[in-house]
Scaffold this motif. Structure first.
Motif, PDB file in Angstrom:
ATOM      1  N   ASN A 213       0.818  -0.945  -0.164  1.00 29.71           N
ATOM      2  CA  ASN A 213      -0.271  -0.001   0.238  1.00 29.71           C
ATOM      3  C   ASN A 213       0.870   1.419  -0.528  1.00 29.71           C
ATOM      4  O   ASN A 213       0.387   2.218  -0.587  1.00 29.71           O
ATOM      5  CB  ASN A 213      -0.932   0.389   1.103  1.00 29.71           C
ATOM      6  CG  ASN A 213      -1.814  -0.854   0.980  1.00 29.71           C
ATOM      7  OD1 ASN A 213      -2.379  -1.341   0.125  1.00 29.71           O
ATOM      8  ND2 ASN A 213      -2.539  -1.234   2.303  1.00 29.71           N
ATOM      9  N   HIS A 214       1.836   1.400   0.359  1.00 31.61           N
ATOM     10  CA  HIS A 214       2.738   2.179   0.480  1.00 31.61           C
ATOM     11  C   HIS A 214       3.286   2.782  -0.550  1.00 31.61           C
ATOM     12  O   HIS A 214       3.797   3.274  -0.284  1.00 31.61           O
ATOM     13  CB  HIS A 214       3.991   1.794   1.388  1.00 31.61           C
ATOM     14  CG  HIS A 214       4.940   3.360   2.479  1.00 31.61           C
ATOM     15  ND1 HIS A 214       4.092   4.160   2.951  1.00 31.61           N
ATOM     16  CD2 HIS A 214       6.064   4.201   2.155  1.00 31.61           C
ATOM     17  CE1 HIS A 214       4.428   4.849   2.921  1.00 31.61           C
ATOM     18  NE2 HIS A 214       6.183   5.299   2.401  1.00 31.61           N
ATOM     19  N   SER A 215       3.529   1.830  -1.288  1.00 34.23           N
ATOM     20  CA  SER A 215       4.447   2.126  -2.513  1.00 34.23           C
ATOM     21  C   SER A 215       3.559   2.374  -3.916  1.00 34.23           C
ATOM     22  O   SER A 215       3.461   2.945  -3.897  1.00 34.23           O
ATOM     23  CB  SER A 215       4.920   0.420  -3.003  1.00 34.23           C
ATOM     24  OG  SER A 215       4.215  -0.137  -3.450  1.00 34.23           O
ATOM     25  N   LYS A 216       1.912   1.721  -3.299  1.00 35.44           N
ATOM     26  CA  LYS A 216       0.894   2.387  -3.750  1.00 35.44           C
ATOM     27  C   LYS A 216       0.711   4.100  -3.837  1.00 35.44           C
ATOM     28  O   LYS A 216       0.696   4.919  -4.727  1.00 35.44           O
ATOM     29  CB  LYS A 216      -0.492   1.796  -3.777  1.00 35.44           C
ATOM     30  CG  LYS A 216      -1.733   2.305  -4.601  1.00 35.44           C
ATOM     31  CD  LYS A 216      -1.395   1.503  -6.226  1.00 35.44           C
ATOM     32  CE  LYS A 216      -2.267   2.150  -7.135  1.00 35.44           C
ATOM     33  NZ  LYS A 216      -2.161   1.773  -8.160  1.00 35.44           N
ATOM     34  N   LYS A 217       0.606   4.313  -2.843  1.00 33.03           N
ATOM     35  CA  LYS A 217       0.394   5.763  -2.015  1.00 33.03           C
ATOM     36  C   LYS A 217       1.267   6.512  -2.683  1.00 33.03           C
ATOM     37  O   LYS A 217       0.701   7.407  -3.140  1.00 33.03           O
ATOM     38  CB  LYS A 217      -0.084   5.560  -0.573  1.00 33.03           C
ATOM     39  CG  LYS A 217      -0.146   7.094  -0.327  1.00 33.03           C
ATOM     40  CD  LYS A 217      -0.614   6.947   1.416  1.00 33.03           C
ATOM     41  CE  LYS A 217       1.087   6.675   2.208  1.00 33.03           C
ATOM     42  NZ  LYS A 217       0.763   7.100   3.290  1.00 33.03           N
ATOM     43  N   LEU A 218       2.710   6.339  -2.990  1.00 37.84           N
ATOM     44  CA  LEU A 218       3.860   7.394  -3.624  1.00 37.84           C
ATOM     45  C   LEU A 218       4.375   7.122  -4.584  1.00 37.84           C
ATOM     46  O   LEU A 218       5.067   7.265  -5.425  1.00 37.84           O
ATOM     47  CB  LEU A 218       5.184   6.565  -2.551  1.00 37.84           C
ATOM     48  CG  LEU A 218       4.930   7.270  -0.790  1.00 37.84           C
ATOM     49  CD1 LEU A 218       6.088   6.681   0.005  1.00 37.84           C
ATOM     50  CD2 LEU A 218       3.979   8.406  -0.817  1.00 37.84           C
ATOM     51  N   ILE A 219       3.742   6.035  -5.171  1.00 35.15           N
ATOM     52  CA  ILE A 219       4.071   5.663  -6.804  1.00 35.15           C
ATOM     53  C   ILE A 219       5.494   5.661  -6.929  1.00 35.15           C
ATOM     54  O   ILE A 219       6.244   6.085  -7.632  1.00 35.15           O
ATOM     55  CB  ILE A 219       3.275   7.078  -7.496  1.00 35.15           C
ATOM     56  CG1 ILE A 219       1.899   6.793  -7.425  1.00 35.15           C
ATOM     57  CG2 ILE A 219       3.862   6.173  -9.079  1.00 35.15           C
ATOM     58  CD1 ILE A 219       1.837   8.184  -8.359  1.00 35.15           C
ATOM     59  N   SER A 220       5.743   3.907  -5.776  1.00 34.29           N
ATOM     60  CA  SER A 220       7.447   3.826  -5.958  1.00 34.29           C
ATOM     61  C   SER A 220       7.818   2.627  -6.035  1.00 34.29           C
ATOM     62  O   SER A 220       6.895   1.527  -5.725  1.00 34.29           O
ATOM     63  CB  SER A 220       7.422   4.914  -4.546  1.00 34.29           C
ATOM     64  OG  SER A 220       7.096   4.167  -3.940  1.00 34.29           O
ATOM     65  N   ALA A 221       8.529   2.126  -6.063  1.00 33.93           N
ATOM     66  CA  ALA A 221       9.004   1.259  -6.070  1.00 33.93           C
ATOM     67  C   ALA A 221       9.527   0.732  -4.694  1.00 33.93           C
ATOM     68  O   ALA A 221      10.261   1.802  -4.042  1.00 33.93           O
ATOM     69  CB  ALA A 221      10.365   0.500  -6.797  1.00 33.93           C
ATOM     70  N   TYR A 222       9.672  -0.282  -3.614  1.00 28.59           N
ATOM     71  CA  TYR A 222      10.397  -0.418  -1.652  1.00 28.59           C
ATOM     72  C   TYR A 222      10.541  -1.501  -2.273  1.00 28.59           C
ATOM     73  O   TYR A 222      10.291  -2.962  -2.137  1.00 28.59           O
ATOM     74  CB  TYR A 222       8.229  -0.276  -1.309  1.00 28.59           C
ATOM     75  CG  TYR A 222       9.424   0.268   0.052  1.00 28.59           C
ATOM     76  CD1 TYR A 222       8.854   1.198   0.650  1.00 28.59           C
ATOM     77  CD2 TYR A 222       9.592  -0.860   0.824  1.00 28.59           C
ATOM     78  CE1 TYR A 222       8.932   2.120   1.836  1.00 28.59           C
ATOM     79  CE2 TYR A 222       9.624  -0.713   2.648  1.00 28.59           C
ATOM     80  CZ  TYR A 222       9.755   0.669   2.732  1.00 28.59           C
ATOM     81  OH  TYR A 222       9.476   1.273   4.286  1.00 28.59           O
ATOM     82  N   ILE A 223      12.211  -1.477  -1.678  1.00 29.66           N
ATOM     83  CA  ILE A 223      13.221  -2.523  -1.204  1.00 29.66           C
ATOM     84  C   ILE A 223      13.149  -2.773   0.081  1.00 29.66           C
ATOM     85  O   ILE A 223      13.740  -2.034   0.294  1.00 29.66           O
ATOM     86  CB  ILE A 223      14.284  -2.555  -2.187  1.00 29.66           C
ATOM     87  CG1 ILE A 223      14.435  -2.526  -3.628  1.00 29.66           C
ATOM     88  CG2 ILE A 223      15.415  -4.014  -1.694  1.00 29.66           C
ATOM     89  CD1 ILE A 223      15.067  -1.562  -3.911  1.00 29.66           C
ATOM     90  N   TYR A 224      12.013  -3.622   1.153  1.00 30.18           N
ATOM     91  CA  TYR A 224      12.579  -4.194   1.775  1.00 30.18           C
ATOM     92  C   TYR A 224      13.877  -5.110   2.352  1.00 30.18           C
ATOM     93  O   TYR A 224      13.196  -6.147   2.168  1.00 30.18           O
ATOM     94  CB  TYR A 224      10.982  -4.447   1.929  1.00 30.18           C
ATOM     95  CG  TYR A 224      10.762  -4.863   4.094  1.00 30.18           C
ATOM     96  CD1 TYR A 224      11.005  -3.706   4.641  1.00 30.18           C
ATOM     97  CD2 TYR A 224      10.754  -5.672   4.458  1.00 30.18           C
ATOM     98  CE1 TYR A 224      10.380  -3.622   5.914  1.00 30.18           C
ATOM     99  CE2 TYR A 224      10.749  -6.620   5.866  1.00 30.18           C
ATOM    100  CZ  TYR A 224      10.465  -5.371   7.055  1.00 30.18           C
ATOM    101  OH  TYR A 224       9.781  -5.149   8.497  1.00 30.18           O
ATOM    102  N   ALA A 225      14.678  -4.617   3.472  1.00 30.06           N
ATOM    103  CA  ALA A 225      16.072  -6.410   3.542  1.00 30.06           C
ATOM    104  C   ALA A 225      15.026  -5.937   5.469  1.00 30.06           C
ATOM    105  O   ALA A 225      15.386  -5.848   5.544  1.00 30.06           O
ATOM    106  CB  ALA A 225      17.114  -6.158   3.554  1.00 30.06           C
ATOM    107  N   ASN A 226      15.216  -7.614   5.526  1.00 32.16           N
ATOM    108  CA  ASN A 226      14.952  -7.733   7.079  1.00 32.16           C
ATOM    109  C   ASN A 226      16.344  -8.591   7.563  1.00 32.16           C
ATOM    110  O   ASN A 226      15.981  -9.702   6.920  1.00 32.16           O
ATOM    111  CB  ASN A 226      12.861  -8.482   7.012  1.00 32.16           C
ATOM    112  CG  ASN A 226      13.194  -8.128   8.666  1.00 32.16           C
ATOM    113  OD1 ASN A 226      13.383  -7.666   9.354  1.00 32.16           O
ATOM    114  ND2 ASN A 226      11.676  -9.402   8.969  1.00 32.16           N
ATOM    115  N   ALA A 227      16.199  -8.500   8.500  1.00 36.29           N
ATOM    116  CA  ALA A 227      17.018  -9.447   9.592  1.00 36.29           C
ATOM    117  C   ALA A 227      16.372 -10.750   9.679  1.00 36.29           C
ATOM    118  O   ALA A 227      15.366 -10.718   9.506  1.00 36.29           O
ATOM    119  CB  ALA A 227      17.488  -8.751  10.952  1.00 36.29           C
TER     120      ALA A 227
END
Length: 638
Positions: A213-227
């Motif tokens: 949803n965040h990537s949609k709202k900001l019209i962006s790509a979102y790359i999330y790396a988790n421990a």
């Protein structure tokens, strides 16, 4: 990087708590693997050089100093490689400790992104060790260099137009006003997040929804790396899940509870075009931001990313009923309003035994149910002509009667023969005059019946036909309300199939299945041995290809050559490259030459993200030249 595709990676490496040397080598091995995979943007988890779960050992000076030396070695290791890498570590500045993500490219430390929002609740006590970060960058020492440190840093690619990256760290995403909102408004279209988010029951779906949803709202790509595994399990377990999202859709996701990397191409070109079209996305002020340039290796990737070959058809079959009913309801509500406004009690539609008129009939039936009208007010008119086959004729007669509609049969054969005499056309010359005269005669009959019965003519033509101009001007092109005007052919088929699968009436279901199995045809030419002789897709091309073309051309405005590249991937094993290119040229040629028909379309409800009403969604000049688009296609070498 061709066509705006950039391969990115989210990596959860094997680490050990406080073992900086081991973690450094593990990160270097992962970086090298991503270089081999062609990844240009590589994101690692929060504090992964030391591990996130060091707790009070963050107060040990040796740990902080060793992390900085390890970072220096990784920076040197990156020399000669044009990629950009994000790695989490603790950083000492003016006697205070900060949680940062180091940004590395080709032997240079470009900057440090610091964490603004420090959790100090439940199982998280970051504020015990770290200080809240700051937005406006300051200059900090890194051995013999000075580098910017802060949240407001934009990393701009010098050789990929419009590629701008910014970052945040874990909790920054979860707060009411994430830093990434300002980053996106300042121009960033790729957002990264170095995170250490523990796993509990239900958190995965929450995290997925939050990121998409965040990537949609900001019209962006979102790359999330988790421990992931390797962090201390004293009180928490970390699942190591990496997520790559683009404009509301999760493109790739690593396996939960497993340390691994996930990589996919993101489409920067698509993000730029989306923002260009979305006028409510207002570019913000870049004041207070430091811009740091980097360069990426210019490579043409073999795409790993898949493209939906049927972009209009719902891909989540678990929500099939919900989506199909939603579409049918929007169509029916549009028609309902028009009937109430005009006071008409009847609808008149030509019924051919084909898919489009079948869907229009289903919509009319739903509308009459909403209004509480007797379905005898649905006046279905079948008008057999020179090309009508027994199969379509029988279905055209049986289906309306099964719904309780009023069926009227009017042959157009004799009236057309008389018309040919009037206009001095030889009936043996089966050209466009021969075909279109039949379509216009049918429309005239429907319009006159509407006057006779105080009704409205319901149009049956679909979006695919209208985009291609596969309609007779002032024939099937015209109606008093076009319920299918924004429904492409592939979706028409899906909706009719859904109705057949879910209806309790077996007779209706069997008729619908037979209609679905009938070749698409206007039936304007005489049949051959009782079979349909004029198959639309043999003449104009496969509708599944044209729907793919029109979706990507109208929804995003992609260049024809890019659509061709995507189509080759989407239809691999189904259509040869030469066939795709042939019909793509037909698509653009017809799209430009037939706009004059779309400029005079009747009203009809918008159902999806694409519609071609000249009053809103496609304000295109009827005389626009196709030259630029065709020249782009001519450069393609199959």
């Amino acid at each position: 990087m061709k066509d705006g595709f950039i391969r990115v990676a989210s990596v959860s490496p094997d680490i050990r708590v406080c073992d900086v040397a081991y973690n450094k080598e593990s990160i270097k091995d992962a970086i090298k693997k991503e270089w081999d995979e062609g990844s240009s943007i590589i994101v690692f988890p929060e504090l992964c050089l030391t591990s996130y779960t060091c707790n009070d050992l963050f107060f040990q000076d040796i740990l902080i100093k060793e992390a900085k030396h390890a970072l220096k070695e990784i920076v040197e290791f990156s020399s000669g490689h044009k990629s950009i890498i994000f790695i989490g570590l603790p950083w000492d500045f003016k006697g205070k400790l900060y949680n940062v993500a180091a940004v590395i490219s080709n032997g240079i430390l470009l900057g440090l992104i610091n964490k603004l929002n420090l959790p100090n609740y439940g199982e998280f006590y970051e504020a015990r060790y770290f200080n809240r970060g700051f937005k406006e960058p300051v200059w900090v020492n890194f051995f013999d260099d000075v580098i910017p440190m802060g949240t407001n840093i934009l990393f701009e690619c010098s050789n990929v137009p419009n590629l701008i990256i910014a970052g945040e760290i874990c909790e920054d995403l979860w707060v009411p006003n994430p830093p990434s909102v300002e980053h996106a408004l300042a121009g960033a279209n790729i957002l990264i997040n170095c995170s250490a988010s523990n796993d509990i029951v239900g958190k995965m779906s929450y995290r997925d929804n939050l990121i998409s949803n965040h990537s949609k709202k900001l019209i962006s790509a979102y790359i999330y790396a988790n421990a992931g595994e390797g962090e201390s399990t004293q009180d928490l377990v970390f699942g190591g899940q990496g997520i790559i999202a683009e404009n509301g859709k999760i493109l790739a996701k690593s396996t939960r509870f497993k340390n691994e990397a996930v990589r996919i191409e993101i489409d920067v070109n698509r993000l730029v075009l989306e923002r260009r079209k979305q006028t409510t996305f207002e570019q913000g002020d870049e004041d207070g931001y430091f811009k740091s340039e980097f360069e990426l290796e210019p490579v043409e990737l073999e795409l790993k990313r898949n493209f939906d070959s049927k972009p209009f058809v719902p891909d989540d079959m678990s929500k099939r009923k919900e989506r199909c009913e939603e579409i049918l309801t929007i169509q029916a509500l549009g028609l309902k309003k028009r009937l109430l406004h005009t006071g008409a009690k009847n609808v008149i539609l030509g019924i051919s035994g084909g898919l489009d008129s079948t869907l229009a009939l289903l919509v009319c039936a739903k509308t009459f149910d909403m209004l509480g009208f007797d379905k005898s007010g649905i006046r279905a008119v079948t008008m057999p002509g020179f090309g009508t086959t027994d199969r379509t004729y029988n279905n055209a007669c049986e289906l309306p009667e099964s719904f309780g509609a009023t069926l009227e049969e009017i042959s157009i054969v004799e009236s057309i023969k008389r018309h040919f005499l009037d206009i001095n056309h030889d009936i043996n010359i089966k050209n466009i005059t021969y075909e279109n005269a039949q379509a216009r005669e049918r429309t005239q009959i429907l319009m006159d019946i509407a006057n006779r019965d105080n009704g409205l003519v319901v149009g049956t033509g679909d979006l695919s036909e209208l985009v291609l101009g596969w309609a007779t001007y002032n024939g099937d092109h015209m109606s008093m309300y076009g319920v299918n005007a924004s429904i492409p052919k592939t979706l028409v088929r899906h909706l009719v199939n859904y109705y057949a699968d879910t209806t309790d009436d077996k007779k209706i279901a069997n008729i619908l299945y037979d209609i679905l199995d009938t070749p698409v045809s206007p039936e304007l030419l005489p049949p051959e041995n009782g079979k349909i002789a004029q198959k639309t897709e043999d003449l104009v091309g496969p509708y599944e290809l044209h729907d793919f073309f029109l979706y990507n051309a109208l929804r995003f405005g992609f260049m024809p050559s890019k659509i061709y590249r995507m189509a080759k991937k989407a239809f691999a094993g189904e259509y040869e490259s030469e066939v795709i290119l042939k019909w793509l040229k037909v698509f653009y040629s017809r799209f430009f030459s037939q706009q004059f028909k779309r400029s005079a379309l009747p009203d009809g409800p918008k159902v999806g993200s694409i519609a071609i009403s000249p009053r809103g969604d496609l304000r295109m000049p009827s005389d626009a030249c196709k030259t630029l688009w065709m020249e782009d296609l001519e450069l393609i070498k199959v």
